[in-house]
Design an enzyme around this catalytic site. Structure first.
Site, PDB file in Angstrom:
ATOM      1  N   GLY A 154      55.369  24.743  26.964  1.00 28.06           N
ATOM      2  CA  GLY A 154      56.372  23.525  26.889  1.00 28.06           C
ATOM      3  C   GLY A 154      55.916  22.067  27.003  1.00 28.06           C
ATOM      4  O   GLY A 154      55.671  21.807  26.042  1.00 28.06           O
ATOM      5  N   CYS A 195      62.236  36.125  20.027  1.00 31.73           N
ATOM      6  CA  CYS A 195      62.041  36.617  20.661  1.00 31.73           C
ATOM      7  C   CYS A 195      60.832  38.273  20.901  1.00 31.73           C
ATOM      8  O   CYS A 195      61.250  39.124  19.714  1.00 31.73           O
ATOM      9  CB  CYS A 195      62.005  37.756  21.653  1.00 31.73           C
ATOM     10  SG  CYS A 195      60.916  38.235  23.551  1.00 31.73           S
ATOM     11  N   GLY A 228      59.228  31.256  23.759  1.00 31.94           N
ATOM     12  CA  GLY A 228      59.478  30.598  23.157  1.00 31.94           C
ATOM     13  C   GLY A 228      59.355  29.341  22.610  1.00 31.94           C
ATOM     14  O   GLY A 228      59.079  28.342  21.941  1.00 31.94           O
ATOM     15  N   LYS A 285      52.637  39.697  18.212  1.00 30.79           N
ATOM     16  CA  LYS A 285      52.253  39.552  19.730  1.00 30.79           C
ATOM     17  C   LYS A 285      50.844  38.330  19.794  1.00 30.79           C
ATOM     18  O   LYS A 285      50.751  37.167  20.162  1.00 30.79           O
ATOM     19  CB  LYS A 285      52.833  39.876  20.251  1.00 30.79           C
ATOM     20  CG  LYS A 285      52.746  39.440  21.420  1.00 30.79           C
ATOM     21  CD  LYS A 285      54.048  39.390  22.379  1.00 30.79           C
ATOM     22  CE  LYS A 285      53.128  38.278  24.090  1.00 30.79           C
ATOM     23  NZ  LYS A 285      54.552  39.228  24.613  1.00 30.79           N
ATOM     24  N   GLY A 329      54.612  18.482  34.059  1.00 25.32           N
ATOM     25  CA  GLY A 329      54.530  20.343  34.083  1.00 25.32           C
ATOM     26  C   GLY A 329      53.352  20.063  32.488  1.00 25.32           C
ATOM     27  O   GLY A 329      54.163  20.142  31.993  1.00 25.32           O
ATOM     28  N   ALA A 330      52.909  21.324  33.083  1.00 22.46           N
ATOM     29  CA  ALA A 330      51.459  21.315  31.331  1.00 22.46           C
ATOM     30  C   ALA A 330      51.460  22.989  30.944  1.00 22.46           C
ATOM     31  O   ALA A 330      50.252  23.223  31.252  1.00 22.46           O
ATOM     32  CB  ALA A 330      50.653  20.865  31.550  1.00 22.46           C
ATOM     33  N   GLY A 331      52.359  23.263  30.939  1.00 24.16           N
ATOM     34  CA  GLY A 331      52.691  24.666  30.694  1.00 24.16           C
ATOM     35  C   GLY A 331      53.048  24.963  29.345  1.00 24.16           C
ATOM     36  O   GLY A 331      52.614  24.002  28.209  1.00 24.16           O
ATOM     37  N   CYS A 334      64.695  36.874  32.584  1.00 24.17           N
ATOM     38  CA  CYS A 334      63.685  36.468  31.763  1.00 24.17           C
ATOM     39  C   CYS A 334      62.903  38.337  31.418  1.00 24.17           C
ATOM     40  O   CYS A 334      62.772  39.217  32.237  1.00 24.17           O
ATOM     41  CB  CYS A 334      62.550  36.261  32.659  1.00 24.17           C
ATOM     42  SG  CYS A 334      61.255  35.627  31.214  1.00 24.17           S
ATOM     43  N   ALA A 384      53.240  16.861  40.897  1.00 26.63           N
ATOM     44  CA  ALA A 384      54.676  15.710  41.571  1.00 26.63           C
ATOM     45  C   ALA A 384      54.929  16.725  43.332  1.00 26.63           C
ATOM     46  O   ALA A 384      55.549  17.711  43.125  1.00 26.63           O
ATOM     47  CB  ALA A 384      55.543  15.970  40.760  1.00 26.63           C
TER      48      ALA A 384
HETATM   49  C1  LIG Z   1      55.545  37.245  32.285  1.00 25.62           C
HETATM   50  C2  LIG Z   1      56.789  36.168  31.441  1.00 25.62           C
HETATM   51  C3  LIG Z   1      56.203  36.478  29.441  1.00 25.62           C
HETATM   52  C4  LIG Z   1      57.124  35.956  28.291  1.00 25.62           C
HETATM   53  N1  LIG Z   1      56.703  36.204  27.654  1.00 25.62           N
HETATM   54  C5  LIG Z   1      57.564  35.428  26.117  1.00 25.62           C
HETATM   55  C6  LIG Z   1      56.824  35.909  25.033  1.00 25.62           C
HETATM   56  O1  LIG Z   1      56.349  36.936  25.075  1.00 25.62           O
HETATM   57  N2  LIG Z   1      57.563  35.173  24.234  1.00 25.62           N
HETATM   58  C7  LIG Z   1      58.469  34.148  24.581  1.00 25.62           C
HETATM   59  O2  LIG Z   1      58.930  33.407  23.294  1.00 25.62           O
HETATM   60  N3  LIG Z   1      58.838  34.026  25.419  1.00 25.62           N
HETATM   61  C8  LIG Z   1      58.425  34.471  26.524  1.00 25.62           C
HETATM   62  N4  LIG Z   1      58.228  34.271  28.229  1.00 25.62           N
HETATM   63  C9  LIG Z   1      59.149  33.182  28.632  1.00 25.62           C
HETATM   64  C10 LIG Z   1      58.807  31.608  28.168  1.00 25.62           C
HETATM   65  O3  LIG Z   1      57.955  31.626  26.954  1.00 25.62           O
HETATM   66  C11 LIG Z   1      57.391  31.663  29.254  1.00 25.62           C
HETATM   67  O4  LIG Z   1      57.988  31.110  30.610  1.00 25.62           O
HETATM   68  C12 LIG Z   1      56.944  29.922  29.012  1.00 25.62           C
HETATM   69  O5  LIG Z   1      55.763  29.958  30.212  1.00 25.62           O
HETATM   70  C13 LIG Z   1      57.727  29.396  29.618  1.00 25.62           C
HETATM   71  O6  LIG Z   1      57.182  27.640  29.533  1.00 25.62           O
HETATM   72  P1  LIG Z   1      57.386  26.553  29.972  1.00 25.62           P
HETATM   73  O7  LIG Z   1      56.665  24.950  29.697  1.00 25.62           O
HETATM   74  O8  LIG Z   1      59.039  25.826  30.355  1.00 25.62           O
HETATM   75  O9  LIG Z   1      57.077  26.697  31.803  1.00 25.62           O
HETATM   76  P2  LIG Z   1      55.749  27.023  32.450  1.00 25.62           P
HETATM   77  O10 LIG Z   1      54.580  27.382  30.345  1.00 25.62           O
HETATM   78  O11 LIG Z   1      55.459  27.974  33.019  1.00 25.62           O
HETATM   79  O12 LIG Z   1      55.107  25.382  32.534  1.00 25.62           O
HETATM   80  C14 LIG Z   1      55.426  25.211  34.210  1.00 25.62           C
HETATM   81  C15 LIG Z   1      54.455  23.922  34.131  1.00 25.62           C
HETATM   82  O13 LIG Z   1      54.642  23.158  35.182  1.00 25.62           O
HETATM   83  C16 LIG Z   1      53.652  23.123  36.409  1.00 25.62           C
HETATM   84  N5  LIG Z   1      54.471  22.293  37.764  1.00 25.62           N
HETATM   85  C17 LIG Z   1      55.451  23.199  38.468  1.00 25.62           C
HETATM   86  N6  LIG Z   1      56.191  22.144  38.840  1.00 25.62           N
HETATM   87  C18 LIG Z   1      55.185  21.502  38.795  1.00 25.62           C
HETATM   88  C19 LIG Z   1      55.058  20.225  39.971  1.00 25.62           C
HETATM   89  N7  LIG Z   1      55.555  19.889  41.005  1.00 25.62           N
HETATM   90  N8  LIG Z   1      54.183  19.379  39.442  1.00 25.62           N
HETATM   91  C20 LIG Z   1      53.398  18.942  37.934  1.00 25.62           C
HETATM   92  N9  LIG Z   1      53.012  20.481  37.659  1.00 25.62           N
HETATM   93  C21 LIG Z   1      54.890  21.476  37.964  1.00 25.62           C
HETATM   94  C22 LIG Z   1      53.138  24.659  36.111  1.00 25.62           C
HETATM   95  O14 LIG Z   1      51.589  24.435  37.162  1.00 25.62           O
HETATM   96  C23 LIG Z   1      52.644  24.486  35.073  1.00 25.62           C
HETATM   97  O15 LIG Z   1      52.288  23.862  34.577  1.00 25.62           O
HETATM   98  C24 LIG Z   1      57.544  34.666  28.955  1.00 25.62           C
HETATM   99  C25 LIG Z   1      57.917  34.672  30.750  1.00 25.62           C
HETATM  100  C26 LIG Z   1      57.239  35.109  31.305  1.00 25.62           C
HETATM  101  C27 LIG Z   1      57.613  35.385  33.371  1.00 25.62           C
END
Ligand SMILES: Cc1cc2nc3c(=O)[nH]c(=O)nc-3n(C[C@H](O)[C@H](O)[C@H](O)COP(=O)(O)OP(=O)(O)OC[C@H]3O[C@@H](n4cnc5c(N)ncnc54)[C@H](O)[C@@H]3O)c2cc1C
Length: 427
Positions: free
Chosen positions: A12, A353, A320, A388, A8-10, A159, A78
């Site tokens: 985190g 937040c 975050g 922000k 996962g490259a989001g 959320c 995956a």
């Molecule tokens: C609309 C919204 C606004 C938000 N605003 C804030 C904010 O202002 N401040 C804050 O601190 N937090 C915020 N958040 C909360 C949180 O920071 C975010 O949701 C953040 O993106 C979560 O990070 P993550 O790495 O867990 O998941 P994500 O950033 O969602 O990354 C997950 C990654 O995993 C990949 N993935 C999924 N399934 C698979 C698979 N099977 N194989 C390979 N890759 C896969 C996806 O493609 C994606 O790239 C917000 C959340 C949402 C939904």
């Protein structure tokens, strides 16, 4: 040589790959597996949905960025992880073996749990950039033909910040378009009270957010359970403290955005010892899975129990700053294991937040997450909007230049008077 795979490259996952590479040093291998070749900054999606950002403003090409740091990259995604065999099966059929795996797959969006919910049904979403772009089309239609708006978060959601944020951003955007006077707005939430946020409130988030709602002429329904959504109509039950239905509401809308409940992604769900029944990854205070000791997890995909019972289920948000602390602890713990030592770093899991309202906003810090707390602070003002924007610019720059230093996070915590970063969370 150790091989660390980050799944996962989001928000985190990318900084996880940078930090673990930095902590391990040369001679070790890091591979990122993601669905697709693009990083997308999720916190900016509410701005995309009203046209304040373009897709290109918030995306980063991962192929060049990761190649620059010599991080291997598999964008196929995956299909399944096989913890007993230490390998990740990709969608094309290949397998990637690992010594250590960090799961950072974020949320699977459970729209299917409520009839008619979500972008394939009748409500919009801001959880992914594609959804936000679709919501922008619906928002433009609303401006052209004003009518009622319903925004909020359904039962089981965790959320809540983005739901509030988007409500006030829509309010600001409608005022700028000079049609706000033709748009009745209702906030519908599973929280037991406005400002609960899945954290039983932080500082005076109840007072602050209720007051903002009143000042902006936004009505609200709390303890709400969305039964179903039809074209232009939401069916909602309002639940009493004893769990009985206190009232039912039929809410007509021209535009609606509801945050869904989250669950773990399919590739990791239903693996004995790895996940809870919702598919979230079980971790101890070192971000390490108790059964498969070479698997760690960070971000929204981690299992965190709710702060307490509520008439309608609500989850705990993972923001975050909290994710950043999980990343640092995980990188250091994997480095310890590679050196033959025990993991010792503990993430803070503090909730920090910034909720932007378009021209002002509300900020809060909860340390620890569950009350009573040592730090229980909330505030509002124009500065939150600029903070922000600063967070967005800083984080995207960090991803683009491939630097993992959590400078902005440290600065923000310092400014808030929290310099003790490491506190133990409750398991
Ligand atoms: C609309 C919204 C606004 C938000 N605003 C804030 C904010 O202002 N401040 C804050 O601190 N937090 C915020 N958040 C909360 C949180 O920071 C975010 O949701 C953040 O993106 C979560 O990070 P993550 O790495 O867990 O998941 P994500 O950033 O969602 O990354 C997950 C990654 O995993 C990949 N993935 C999924 N399934 C698979 C698979 N099977 N194989 C390979 N890759 C896969 C996806 O493609 C994606 O790239 C917000 C959340 C949402 C939904």
């Amino acid at each position: 040589m150790a091989h660390v795979v980050v799944l996962g490259a989001g928000l985190g996952g990318v900084i996880m790959a940078y930090e673990v590479q930095d902590h391990l040093g040369p001679g070790h291998k890091v591979t990122v597996i993601n669905k697709g070749t693009t990083y997308s900054f999720v916190p900016s999606n509410p701005w995309v949905a009203v046209g304040w950002r373009e897709r290109s403003d918030i995306e980063v090409d991962l192929i060049t960025t990761l190649a620059r740091r010599k991080i291997r990259f598999r964008p196929e995604g995956a299909a399944r992880i096989h913890p007993a065999e230490n390998r990740v099966e990709l969608t094309g059929g290949d397998s990637v073996p690992y010594d250590y795996l960090v799961i950072a797959t974020g949320p699977d969006l459970a729209f299917d749990e409520i009839e008619g919910l979500g972008p394939e049904g009748h409500t919009q979403s801001i959880c992914q950039v594609d959804h936000a772009l679709q919501a922008k089309v619906a928002f433009d239609n609303l401006v052209a033909k004003p009518g009622p708006v319903v925004i909020g978060a359904v039962q089981g959601a965790s959320c809540f910040g983005p739901a509030y944020e988007f409500t006030f951003i829509v309010d600001t955007a409608l005022r700028r378009a000079k049609v706000r006077d033709q748009v009745p707005m209702t906030f519908v939430t599973s929280e037991p009270y406005i400002g609960h946020l899945g954290l039983d409130g932080v500082g005076d988030t109840k007072g602050l957010l209720e007051s903002e709602m009143r000042e902006h002429h936004i009505k609200w329904i709390t303890n709400a359970r969305v039964k179903s959504v039809a074209d232009g109509m939401m069916h909602v039950e309002e639940v009493a403290g004893d769990g009985s239905v206190k009232a039912t509401h039929e809410l007509p809308f021209s535009f609606s955005m509801m945050l869904p409940a989250f669950r773990g992604v399919e590739a990791v769900r239903d693996i004995e010892g790895l996940t809870n029944p919702r598919g979230f990854i079980l971790v101890d205070k070192h971000q390490q899975n108790p059964t498969f000791r070479n698997i760690f997890a960070i971000g929204v995909g981690v299992a965190i129990p709710p702060t307490g019972s509520t008439p309608v289920p609500v989850g705990v948000p993972k923001t975050g700053f909290m994710i950043e602390s999980m990343v640092t602890a995980t990188a250091m713990n994997i480095a310890s294991l590679v050196e033959g030592k025990e993991p010792h770093e503990v993430a803070t899991w503090n909730a920090v937040c910034l909720a932007d309202f378009g021209d002002s906003g509300v900020a809060f810090v909860a340390q620890p997450q569950i009350p009573p707390r040592n730090v229980n602070w909330s505030s509002s003002g124009k500065w939150v909007h600029y903070a922000k924007i600063g967070f967005e610019k800083y984080f995207l720059r960090k991803i683009r230049i491939g630097k993992s230093e959590p400078f902005y996070e440290r600065l923000a915590l310092k400014a808030l008077g929290i310099d003790k970063l490491k506190v133990t969370h409750t398991d």
